[in-house]
Scaffold this active site. Structure first.
Site, PDB file in Angstrom:
ATOM      1  N   LYS A  11     -18.577 -31.605   9.663  1.00  0.00           N
ATOM      2  CA  LYS A  11     -20.017 -30.748  10.138  1.00  0.00           C
ATOM      3  C   LYS A  11     -19.502 -29.351   9.753  1.00  0.00           C
ATOM      4  O   LYS A  11     -18.346 -28.902   9.307  1.00  0.00           O
ATOM      5  CB  LYS A  11     -20.123 -31.017  11.455  1.00  0.00           C
ATOM      6  CG  LYS A  11     -20.491 -32.211  11.847  1.00  0.00           C
ATOM      7  CD  LYS A  11     -20.872 -32.475  13.220  1.00  0.00           C
ATOM      8  CE  LYS A  11     -21.100 -33.849  13.676  1.00  0.00           C
ATOM      9  NZ  LYS A  11     -21.815 -33.997  14.807  1.00  0.00           N
ATOM     10  N   TYR A  51     -29.816 -39.017  12.947  1.00  0.00           N
ATOM     11  CA  TYR A  51     -29.611 -38.750  14.512  1.00  0.00           C
ATOM     12  C   TYR A  51     -30.794 -39.457  15.130  1.00  0.00           C
ATOM     13  O   TYR A  51     -30.921 -39.062  16.642  1.00  0.00           O
ATOM     14  CB  TYR A  51     -29.154 -37.477  14.901  1.00  0.00           C
ATOM     15  CG  TYR A  51     -27.870 -37.044  14.492  1.00  0.00           C
ATOM     16  CD1 TYR A  51     -26.676 -37.612  15.005  1.00  0.00           C
ATOM     17  CD2 TYR A  51     -27.707 -35.879  13.576  1.00  0.00           C
ATOM     18  CE1 TYR A  51     -25.466 -37.319  14.352  1.00  0.00           C
ATOM     19  CE2 TYR A  51     -26.561 -35.377  13.269  1.00  0.00           C
ATOM     20  CZ  TYR A  51     -25.292 -36.389  13.624  1.00  0.00           C
ATOM     21  OH  TYR A  51     -24.097 -35.653  13.482  1.00  0.00           O
ATOM     22  N   THR A  93     -16.045 -38.400  21.489  1.00  0.00           N
ATOM     23  CA  THR A  93     -17.284 -37.334  21.139  1.00  0.00           C
ATOM     24  C   THR A  93     -16.982 -35.964  22.214  1.00  0.00           C
ATOM     25  O   THR A  93     -17.194 -35.092  21.796  1.00  0.00           O
ATOM     26  CB  THR A  93     -18.561 -37.791  21.049  1.00  0.00           C
ATOM     27  OG1 THR A  93     -18.711 -38.980  20.431  1.00  0.00           O
ATOM     28  CG2 THR A  93     -19.754 -36.872  20.834  1.00  0.00           C
ATOM     29  N   ASN A 114     -19.036 -30.505  17.830  1.00  0.00           N
ATOM     30  CA  ASN A 114     -17.781 -31.224  17.303  1.00  0.00           C
ATOM     31  C   ASN A 114     -17.740 -31.555  15.739  1.00  0.00           C
ATOM     32  O   ASN A 114     -18.761 -31.193  15.186  1.00  0.00           O
ATOM     33  CB  ASN A 114     -17.485 -32.453  18.032  1.00  0.00           C
ATOM     34  CG  ASN A 114     -18.353 -33.559  17.708  1.00  0.00           C
ATOM     35  OD1 ASN A 114     -18.403 -34.009  16.335  1.00  0.00           O
ATOM     36  ND2 ASN A 114     -19.300 -34.261  18.289  1.00  0.00           N
ATOM     37  N   HIS A 117     -18.403 -36.482  12.438  1.00  0.00           N
ATOM     38  CA  HIS A 117     -19.059 -37.756  12.690  1.00  0.00           C
ATOM     39  C   HIS A 117     -18.606 -39.161  12.158  1.00  0.00           C
ATOM     40  O   HIS A 117     -18.346 -38.929  10.974  1.00  0.00           O
ATOM     41  CB  HIS A 117     -20.612 -37.400  12.189  1.00  0.00           C
ATOM     42  CG  HIS A 117     -21.665 -38.906  12.182  1.00  0.00           C
ATOM     43  ND1 HIS A 117     -22.116 -39.228  13.581  1.00  0.00           N
ATOM     44  CD2 HIS A 117     -21.666 -39.808  11.485  1.00  0.00           C
ATOM     45  CE1 HIS A 117     -22.693 -40.475  13.153  1.00  0.00           C
ATOM     46  NE2 HIS A 117     -22.339 -40.860  12.099  1.00  0.00           N
ATOM     47  N   GLU A 128     -26.008 -45.494   7.211  1.00  0.00           N
ATOM     48  CA  GLU A 128     -25.663 -43.850   6.998  1.00  0.00           C
ATOM     49  C   GLU A 128     -25.230 -43.540   5.572  1.00  0.00           C
ATOM     50  O   GLU A 128     -25.531 -42.739   4.973  1.00  0.00           O
ATOM     51  CB  GLU A 128     -24.670 -43.511   8.099  1.00  0.00           C
ATOM     52  CG  GLU A 128     -25.244 -43.639   9.552  1.00  0.00           C
ATOM     53  CD  GLU A 128     -24.157 -43.093  10.382  1.00  0.00           C
ATOM     54  OE1 GLU A 128     -23.020 -43.334  10.353  1.00  0.00           O
ATOM     55  OE2 GLU A 128     -24.619 -42.859  11.714  1.00  0.00           O
TER      56      GLU A 128
END
Length: 150
Positions: A11, A51, A93, A114, A117, A128
């Site tokens: 991220k 998401y 998580t 965080n 993923h 994904e």
């Protein structure tokens, strides 16, 4: 054990903090192979689709906003039990539950922001991967060192 492909995303905080190399090294040292890798800024619509399972949760917009706030590193990693290995390396998580030695335990400071993923199951991995990569972007090759790693 089963050979699998999975989706992993580093991220925006990872790139901002210059942690990409350290995290890639952990994935590779665990025996996972990079099949696709790119830096990108995710469009809002794609982040919302990614998401979508959380769309009714109170944190959904914050999650989407964080994900599109800067560049991410999107990747396909593969190997024996790749989904479980990547998830174990990432850690829980909730950062207060992520032990030292996991990526979240070592690098994440806030659960909502965080650093990584990982797909949670084969169906999510397929969905994904298809959302972020075209088939031509994913390399299929035999690792000549595989016998030494596994």
């Amino acid at each position: 054990m089963a050979y699998e492909k999975t989706y992993v995303m580093l991220k925006p905080g990872v790139l901002q903090r210059r942690l990409t190399g350290v995290i890639l090294q952990r994935l590779e040292q665990k025996g996972l192979t990079l099949a696709a890798l790119k830096t990108m800024i995710i469009p809002r619509e794609v982040a919302e689709e990614h998401y979508a399972e959380h769309s009714q949760r109170p944190f959904f917009q914050d999650l989407v906003n964080y994900t599109i706030s800067g560049p991410v590193v999107a990747m396909v990693v593969c190997g024996e039990d790749a989904i479980a290995r990547a998830r174990a390396l990432a850690g829980p998580t909730r950062i207060e539950e992520a032990p030292p030695g996991t990526i979240r335990g070592d690098f994440a400071a806030v659960t909502r922001k965080n650093v990584i993923h990982t797909s949670d199951c084969p169906e999510s991995a397929r969905r994904e991967i298809a959302l972020f990569f075209s088939p031509g972007e994913i390399l299929e090759y035999e690792d000549p060192n595989a016998d030494w790693i596994c």
